[in-house]
Motif scaffolding. Sequence first.
Motif, PDB file in Angstrom:
ATOM      1  N   LEU A   1      59.065  42.406  36.995  1.00  9.01           N
ATOM      2  CA  LEU A   1      58.386  41.996  37.868  1.00  9.01           C
ATOM      3  C   LEU A   1      58.835  42.525  39.505  1.00  9.01           C
ATOM      4  CD1 LEU A   1      57.985  38.362  36.942  1.00  9.01           C
ATOM      5  CD2 LEU A   1      56.266  40.084  36.725  1.00  9.01           C
TER       6      LEU A   1
ATOM      7  N   TYR B   1      60.360  43.405  25.639  1.00  9.25           N
ATOM      8  CA  TYR B   1      61.141  42.994  26.872  1.00  9.25           C
ATOM      9  C   TYR B   1      60.191  41.871  27.700  1.00  9.25           C
ATOM     10  CZ  TYR B   1      62.906  43.936  31.522  1.00  9.25           C
ATOM     11  OH  TYR B   1      63.648  43.631  32.736  1.00  9.25           O
ATOM     12  N   ARG B   2      60.950  41.076  28.137  1.00 15.33           N
ATOM     13  CA  ARG B   2      60.282  39.756  28.737  1.00 15.33           C
ATOM     14  C   ARG B   2      60.523  39.636  30.191  1.00 15.33           C
ATOM     15  NH1 ARG B   2      58.520  36.283  24.796  1.00 15.33           N
ATOM     16  NH2 ARG B   2      59.414  36.897  22.459  1.00 15.33           N
ATOM     17  N   SER B   3      59.774  38.894  30.962  1.00  5.04           N
ATOM     18  CA  SER B   3      59.824  38.690  32.453  1.00  5.04           C
ATOM     19  C   SER B   3      59.003  37.379  32.530  1.00  5.04           C
ATOM     20  CB  SER B   3      59.490  39.903  33.246  1.00  5.04           C
ATOM     21  OG  SER B   3      58.035  40.091  33.137  1.00  5.04           O
ATOM     22  N   GLY B   4      59.584  36.657  33.617  1.00  2.00           N
ATOM     23  CA  GLY B   4      58.824  35.544  33.938  1.00  2.00           C
ATOM     24  C   GLY B   4      59.866  34.605  34.862  1.00  2.00           C
TER      25      GLY B   4
ATOM     26  N   PRO C   1      57.404  35.054  28.930  1.00  2.00           N
ATOM     27  CA  PRO C   1      56.479  35.749  28.251  1.00  2.00           C
ATOM     28  C   PRO C   1      56.880  37.368  28.065  1.00  2.00           C
ATOM     29  CG  PRO C   1      55.586  35.320  30.469  1.00  2.00           C
ATOM     30  CD  PRO C   1      57.011  34.549  30.176  1.00  2.00           C
ATOM     31  N   GLU C   2      56.336  37.991  27.255  1.00  2.00           N
ATOM     32  CA  GLU C   2      56.422  39.406  27.202  1.00  2.00           C
ATOM     33  C   GLU C   2      55.802  39.829  28.317  1.00  2.00           C
ATOM     34  OE1 GLU C   2      55.403  41.146  23.467  1.00  2.00           O
ATOM     35  OE2 GLU C   2      56.184  39.593  22.327  1.00  2.00           O
ATOM     36  N   GLY C   3      56.514  41.193  29.204  1.00  2.00           N
ATOM     37  CA  GLY C   3      55.716  41.863  29.977  1.00  2.00           C
ATOM     38  C   GLY C   3      56.881  42.757  30.764  1.00  2.00           C
ATOM     39  N   PRO C   4      56.264  43.669  31.637  1.00  2.00           N
ATOM     40  CA  PRO C   4      57.456  44.304  32.412  1.00  2.00           C
ATOM     41  C   PRO C   4      58.125  43.784  33.466  1.00  2.00           C
ATOM     42  CG  PRO C   4      55.008  44.828  33.027  1.00  2.00           C
ATOM     43  CD  PRO C   4      54.946  43.633  31.972  1.00  2.00           C
TER      44      PRO C   4
ATOM     45  N   ASP D   1      57.284  29.679  34.253  1.00  2.00           N
ATOM     46  CA  ASP D   1      57.121  29.812  32.834  1.00  2.00           C
ATOM     47  C   ASP D   1      58.202  28.792  31.870  1.00  2.00           C
ATOM     48  OD1 ASP D   1      55.312  32.276  32.693  1.00  2.00           O
ATOM     49  OD2 ASP D   1      56.944  32.990  33.767  1.00  2.00           O
TER      50      ASP D   1
END
Length: 313
Positions: A190, A12-15, A185-188, A95
């Motif tokens: 926001l 999963y990606r967040s940005g 970027p990969e991340g939960p 990003d």
Amino acid sequence: MSARTQPADTPYRSGFACFVGRPNAGKSTLTNALVGQKVAITSNRPQTTRHTVRGIVHRPDAQLVLVDTPGLHKPRTLLGERLNDVVRTTWAEVDVIGFCLPADQKIGPGDTFIARELAGIKKTPKVAIVTKTDLADGQTLREQLLAVDKLGRDLGIEWAEIVPVSATAGDQVGLLADLLVPLLPEGPPLYPEGDLTDEPEQVMVAELIREAALEGVRDELPHSIAVVVEEMLPREGRPENRPLLDIHANLYIERPSQKGIVIGPKGARLKEVGMKSRTQIEALLGTPVFLDLHVKVAKDWQRDPKQLRKLGF
């Protein structure tokens, strides 16, 4: 926006992605199209956007937060300088950067100026977005895509993608989201599921009033209009099934001579602004609204630091 079919182990990606470009390049319309709902006001007047607006795109594979910025331009006022500062600060924090260039207009000095600035930002991926493709024929679009590619090569920018889109026609808007997501970027997530913007309601209401006020005014007036919502309160004593929200807002202009333009003959123009914006505000807030508008003079507010602070800039 619908995502492409993803393998089960795809992270999963967040940005954040920001759209930049010269004034009236289609940034706000594109932001609204990607979010699927109006979060940024639009106008055919350049320099309509005055602050960063975040629109949130929720997908099964990602959360894409779009930052719509004011158009970068040669400033003539203190307000213009501050808007340019907002743009450059945003570039440093996102990003991925989407550079919007209209398909129906040849690349000009303003576009080249922005591209030169982008060339100095080495690490952030950049996507060239050729907007308003519905306004260009096939040959014009092909020439613009080649010109955008050449602009990048001439200035040492390696475009991650070059994407033609039409936000108004919905052409390739989903594809653009698909191409932006892998650059995040990969991340939960926001923001919570269902949130479409982090704009305070009072700011969005003020922007909808300003959008209505911008329609049909003389050429010299748009940049002189600022709107401040002074109060938003539920009407007391209303039954639960018939709520009413009282909104009191001031439209500020720079000179007494502009007052008549905004108010119109016998108040007709201000009444029209109220009717148009009230419809949009009720749709945004989901409740009936009583809108009370007043026009006030804040002398030369675009050049006055004290007035700019009072008006939220």
